[in-house]
Design an enzyme around this catalytic site. Structure first.
Site, PDB file in Angstrom:
ATOM      1  N   HIS A 216       0.804  -1.215   0.000  1.00  0.00           N
ATOM      2  CA  HIS A 216       0.000   0.000   0.000  1.00  0.00           C
ATOM      3  C   HIS A 216       0.843   1.274   0.000  1.00  0.00           C
ATOM      4  O   HIS A 216       0.338   2.350  -0.328  1.00  0.00           O
ATOM      5  CB  HIS A 216      -0.948   0.010   1.200  1.00  0.00           C
ATOM      6  CG  HIS A 216      -2.016  -1.030   1.095  1.00  0.00           C
ATOM      7  ND1 HIS A 216      -2.001  -2.189   1.845  1.00  0.00           N
ATOM      8  CD2 HIS A 216      -3.127  -1.105   0.327  1.00  0.00           C
ATOM      9  CE1 HIS A 216      -3.056  -2.928   1.542  1.00  0.00           C
ATOM     10  NE2 HIS A 216      -3.755  -2.287   0.625  1.00  0.00           N
ATOM     11  N   ASP A 243      -0.877  -2.794   5.625  1.00  0.00           N
ATOM     12  CA  ASP A 243       0.043  -3.683   4.928  1.00  0.00           C
ATOM     13  C   ASP A 243       0.248  -4.918   5.790  1.00  0.00           C
ATOM     14  O   ASP A 243       0.561  -4.808   6.980  1.00  0.00           O
ATOM     15  CB  ASP A 243       1.383  -2.989   4.654  1.00  0.00           C
ATOM     16  CG  ASP A 243       1.379  -2.250   3.329  1.00  0.00           C
ATOM     17  OD1 ASP A 243       0.657  -2.686   2.413  1.00  0.00           O
ATOM     18  OD2 ASP A 243       2.102  -1.243   3.198  1.00  0.00           O
TER      19      ASP A 243
END
Length: 324
Positions: A216, A243
């Site tokens: 991300h 994440d």
């Protein structure tokens, strides 16, 4: 178990700030002034994807450290939060998974983007606390633990893309929309609270990443709107999930340490994208984080599903007495 649950309940003394509207809770440190806790995120998958193994090791480390409470950094229930307060996922993914004696402490939880895809009001409903007294989930709140203040933030509404494509994923924006007004109000309340805080340690918790080298990456809206405030008010640590990995990144322009503890279940995405920040540690698998705090030191450790310490370090604060 009953005694520890009652102790946790009695220790949660709710009080209001005269200047800020963020709900505050008081959680006392140990008698020697220290504090121990675990942080976990992205976990709720009915025990699959090693969630049960992580929970087992959390129980072992929790007992070893005599933890005071647990922090959940969001995405508590996959794939789409809870359906309602009777959703069996609450028991199958939480109550029946984190069963160790050491984990029968207060859980302080924030929402993640997957939680917003379900019935947000169900996850926030006090009825869940009647099912399991450990559960406390709110959008944003503060835990005053004497030597440390923990600022829990609702970061999902910050992310613009969640608002733009309702056909792809439906998000429960009740009590949040309109977005700009909600974010503005939250940031004002946070700034007041950070300014008032005299705690040794200021720790901010949100689901989304500020700094990350994984899938991300950074969350632009948080970097723009939140990060300058954290730097300005001397925040020590920012803890997130989102994440599905474990990370420690130190800042190049402040004293903030960025910790990702998103390894509660599904992980191993195989993505790492180096940035200009100082990457101290990265592990693309399941695990969790512990924090041990005193009036002068903060010791942080990352663990995998076998209970191995993968990475650890200590922050020391020095205080001087000035003679005028």
């Amino acid at each position: 178990m009953v005694h520890s649950l009652l102790a946790a309940l009695f220790s949660l003394i709710l009080y209001s700030s005269s200047m800020a509207e963020l709900t505050r809770f008081f959680h006392p440190a140990k008698s020697d002034g220290t504090l121990s806790l675990l942080a976990i995120g992205d976990w709720g998958r009915n025990g699959t994807f090693n969630q049960s193994l992580v929970a087992y090791q959390m129980g072992m480390i929790g007992e070893e450290l005599d933890i005071d409470f647990i922090i959940s950094v969001g995405d508590n229930f996959y794939e789409s939060g809870l359906r309602d307060v009777d959703d069996i996922s609450f028991e199958e993914s939480f109550c029946k998974i984190y069963t160790a004696k050491s984990l029968q402490k207060q859980w302080y939880s924030v929402l993640g983007n997957h939680d917003y895809r379900g019935n947000v009001m169900a996850q926030l409903d006090p009825i869940l606390k009647q099912i399991d007294s450990r559960w406390l989930c709110m959008r944003s709140f503060i835990v005053d633990a004497e030597i440390a203040n923990f600022f829990f933030l609702d970061t999902t509404p910050f992310v613009k893309k969640y608002w733009k494509n309702p056909k792809k994923n439906q998000y429960d924006w009740r009590e949040v929309a309109p977005r700009k007004r909600y974010i503005s109000s939250l940031l004002k309340e946070l700034e007041i609270a950070l300014g008032e805080s005299a705690a040794t340690w200021k720790i901010v918790i949100g689901h989304h990443t500020l700094r990350s080298v994984s899938e991300h990456g950074e969350t632009p809206e948080l970097v723009k709107l939140l990060l300058p405030m954290l730097i300005n008010y001397g925040v020590d640590i920012y803890i997130n999930g989102h994440d599905h990995c474990l990370q420690h990144i130190s800042s190049t322009d402040s004293f903030i340490h960025f910790l990702t503890s998103g390894g509660g279940s599904k992980a191993w995405r195989g993505i790492i994208m180096p940035t200009m920040e100082n990457l101290q540690f990265f592990y693309d698998g399941q695990g969790f984080v512990s924090l041990q705090l005193s009036s002068t030191d903060a010791e942080i450790k990352f663990y995998n599903v076998f209970g191995d310490v993968l990475h650890q370090w200590k922050i020391t604060k020095e205080f001087y007495d000035y003679i005028v």
